[in-house]
Motif scaffolding. Structure first.
Motif, PDB file in Angstrom:
ATOM      1  N   GLN A  17       0.837  -1.195   0.000  1.00  9.92           N
ATOM      2  CA  GLN A  17       0.000   0.000   0.000  1.00  9.92           C
ATOM      3  C   GLN A  17       0.877   1.251   0.000  1.00  9.92           C
ATOM      4  O   GLN A  17       0.841   2.067   0.911  1.00  9.92           O
ATOM      5  CB  GLN A  17      -0.940  -0.023   1.213  1.00  9.92           C
ATOM      6  CG  GLN A  17      -1.902  -1.191   1.177  1.00  9.92           C
ATOM      7  CD  GLN A  17      -2.753  -1.285   2.413  1.00  9.92           C
ATOM      8  OE1 GLN A  17      -2.306  -0.973   3.514  1.00  9.92           O
ATOM      9  NE2 GLN A  17      -3.986  -1.735   2.249  1.00  9.92           N
ATOM     10  N   ARG A  20      -0.869   4.760   0.171  1.00 10.76           N
ATOM     11  CA  ARG A  20      -1.329   5.061   1.527  1.00 10.76           C
ATOM     12  C   ARG A  20      -0.151   5.417   2.424  1.00 10.76           C
ATOM     13  O   ARG A  20      -0.243   6.310   3.255  1.00 10.76           O
ATOM     14  CB  ARG A  20      -2.112   3.890   2.110  1.00 10.76           C
ATOM     15  CG  ARG A  20      -3.458   3.730   1.457  1.00 10.76           C
ATOM     16  CD  ARG A  20      -4.251   2.640   2.085  1.00 10.76           C
ATOM     17  NE  ARG A  20      -5.532   2.517   1.407  1.00 10.76           N
ATOM     18  CZ  ARG A  20      -6.561   1.877   1.884  1.00 10.76           C
ATOM     19  NH1 ARG A  20      -6.470   1.271   3.059  1.00 10.76           N
ATOM     20  NH2 ARG A  20      -7.682   1.808   1.226  1.00 10.76           N
ATOM     21  N   HIS A  37      -5.523  10.232  16.113  1.00 14.52           N
ATOM     22  CA  HIS A  37      -5.516   9.716  14.744  1.00 14.52           C
ATOM     23  C   HIS A  37      -6.098   8.302  14.643  1.00 14.52           C
ATOM     24  O   HIS A  37      -5.858   7.599  13.666  1.00 14.52           O
ATOM     25  CB  HIS A  37      -4.086   9.724  14.185  1.00 14.52           C
ATOM     26  CG  HIS A  37      -3.481  11.084  14.151  1.00 14.52           C
ATOM     27  ND1 HIS A  37      -2.521  11.479  15.057  1.00 14.52           N
ATOM     28  CD2 HIS A  37      -3.718  12.147  13.359  1.00 14.52           C
ATOM     29  CE1 HIS A  37      -2.186  12.722  14.804  1.00 14.52           C
ATOM     30  NE2 HIS A  37      -2.900  13.158  13.783  1.00 14.52           N
ATOM     31  N   GLY A  39      -9.067   7.239  14.000  1.00 10.78           N
ATOM     32  CA  GLY A  39      -9.937   7.021  12.849  1.00 10.78           C
ATOM     33  C   GLY A  39      -9.150   6.661  11.610  1.00 10.78           C
ATOM     34  O   GLY A  39      -9.527   5.749  10.863  1.00 10.78           O
ATOM     35  N   LEU A  40      -8.058   7.359  11.388  1.00  6.61           N
ATOM     36  CA  LEU A  40      -7.222   7.068  10.225  1.00  6.61           C
ATOM     37  C   LEU A  40      -6.577   5.689  10.360  1.00  6.61           C
ATOM     38  O   LEU A  40      -6.541   4.915   9.413  1.00  6.61           O
ATOM     39  CB  LEU A  40      -6.151   8.137  10.035  1.00  6.61           C
ATOM     40  CG  LEU A  40      -5.180   7.902   8.889  1.00  6.61           C
ATOM     41  CD1 LEU A  40      -5.917   7.819   7.556  1.00  6.61           C
ATOM     42  CD2 LEU A  40      -4.129   8.978   8.840  1.00  6.61           C
ATOM     43  N   ALA A  42      -7.754   3.161  11.961  1.00  7.45           N
ATOM     44  CA  ALA A  42      -8.808   2.174  11.722  1.00  7.45           C
ATOM     45  C   ALA A  42      -9.090   2.031  10.230  1.00  7.45           C
ATOM     46  O   ALA A  42      -9.276   0.916   9.727  1.00  7.45           O
ATOM     47  CB  ALA A  42     -10.074   2.567  12.478  1.00  7.45           C
ATOM     48  N   THR A  43      -9.121   3.148   9.514  1.00  9.95           N
ATOM     49  CA  THR A  43      -9.341   3.114   8.073  1.00  9.95           C
ATOM     50  C   THR A  43      -8.238   2.319   7.378  1.00  9.95           C
ATOM     51  O   THR A  43      -8.494   1.596   6.412  1.00  9.95           O
ATOM     52  CB  THR A  43      -9.394   4.546   7.504  1.00  9.95           C
ATOM     53  OG1 THR A  43     -10.479   5.233   8.113  1.00  9.95           O
ATOM     54  CG2 THR A  43      -9.547   4.550   5.998  1.00  9.95           C
ATOM     55  N   LEU A  44      -7.027   2.428   7.897  1.00 14.62           N
ATOM     56  CA  LEU A  44      -5.883   1.706   7.330  1.00 14.62           C
ATOM     57  C   LEU A  44      -5.813   0.266   7.826  1.00 14.62           C
ATOM     58  O   LEU A  44      -4.905  -0.477   7.466  1.00 14.62           O
ATOM     59  CB  LEU A  44      -4.584   2.438   7.680  1.00 14.62           C
ATOM     60  CG  LEU A  44      -4.447   3.841   7.110  1.00 14.62           C
ATOM     61  CD1 LEU A  44      -3.236   4.542   7.712  1.00 14.62           C
ATOM     62  CD2 LEU A  44      -4.361   3.806   5.593  1.00 14.62           C
ATOM     63  N   ARG A  45      -6.786  -0.110   8.663  1.00 18.16           N
ATOM     64  CA  ARG A  45      -6.849  -1.448   9.271  1.00 18.16           C
ATOM     65  C   ARG A  45      -5.611  -1.739  10.114  1.00 18.16           C
ATOM     66  O   ARG A  45      -4.996  -2.805  10.033  1.00 18.16           O
ATOM     67  CB  ARG A  45      -7.060  -2.519   8.214  1.00 18.16           C
ATOM     68  CG  ARG A  45      -8.348  -2.341   7.456  1.00 18.16           C
ATOM     69  CD  ARG A  45      -8.534  -3.423   6.426  1.00 18.16           C
ATOM     70  NE  ARG A  45      -9.594  -3.087   5.510  1.00 18.16           N
ATOM     71  CZ  ARG A  45     -10.840  -3.530   5.600  1.00 18.16           C
ATOM     72  NH1 ARG A  45     -11.160  -4.326   6.588  1.00 18.16           N
ATOM     73  NH2 ARG A  45     -11.746  -3.172   4.719  1.00 18.16           N
ATOM     74  N   ASP A  47      -4.286  -1.670  14.103  1.00 17.83           N
ATOM     75  CA  ASP A  47      -4.702  -1.663  15.499  1.00 17.83           C
ATOM     76  C   ASP A  47      -3.597  -1.019  16.339  1.00 17.83           C
ATOM     77  O   ASP A  47      -2.479  -1.544  16.393  1.00 17.83           O
ATOM     78  CB  ASP A  47      -4.956  -3.096  15.964  1.00 17.83           C
ATOM     79  CG  ASP A  47      -5.378  -3.193  17.408  1.00 17.83           C
ATOM     80  OD1 ASP A  47      -5.689  -2.151  18.027  1.00 17.83           O
ATOM     81  OD2 ASP A  47      -5.405  -4.321  17.928  1.00 17.83           O
TER      82      ASP A  47
END
Length: 60
Positions: A17, A20, A37, A39-40, A42-45, A47
């Motif tokens: 990626q 990204r 950050h 949320g970002l 999480a969007t990028l999967r 943890d």
């Protein structure tokens, strides 16, 4: 607790990626605050707890 941006970049690049990773490199500070950050991440999967574990819970 913060997460080193280089760790996030390495994971994203391992996944192939690259776009990204380039975005994260431009937009986030060297030390990423999961509270700010999350949320970002999480969007990028990604943890935050696993990232901290991978980094050996380095300096905050």
């Amino acid at each position: 607790m913060t997460i080193a941006k280089v760790d996030v970049l390495a994971i994203l690049r391992e996944r192939g990626q690259h776009h990204r990773a380039d975005f994260v490199d431009r937009e986030l500070p060297d030390r990423i605050d999961p509270a700010r950050h999350g949320g970002l991440l999480a969007t990028l999967r990604l943890d935050p707890a696993q990232l901290a574990e991978l980094a050996g819970s380095g300096p905050a």
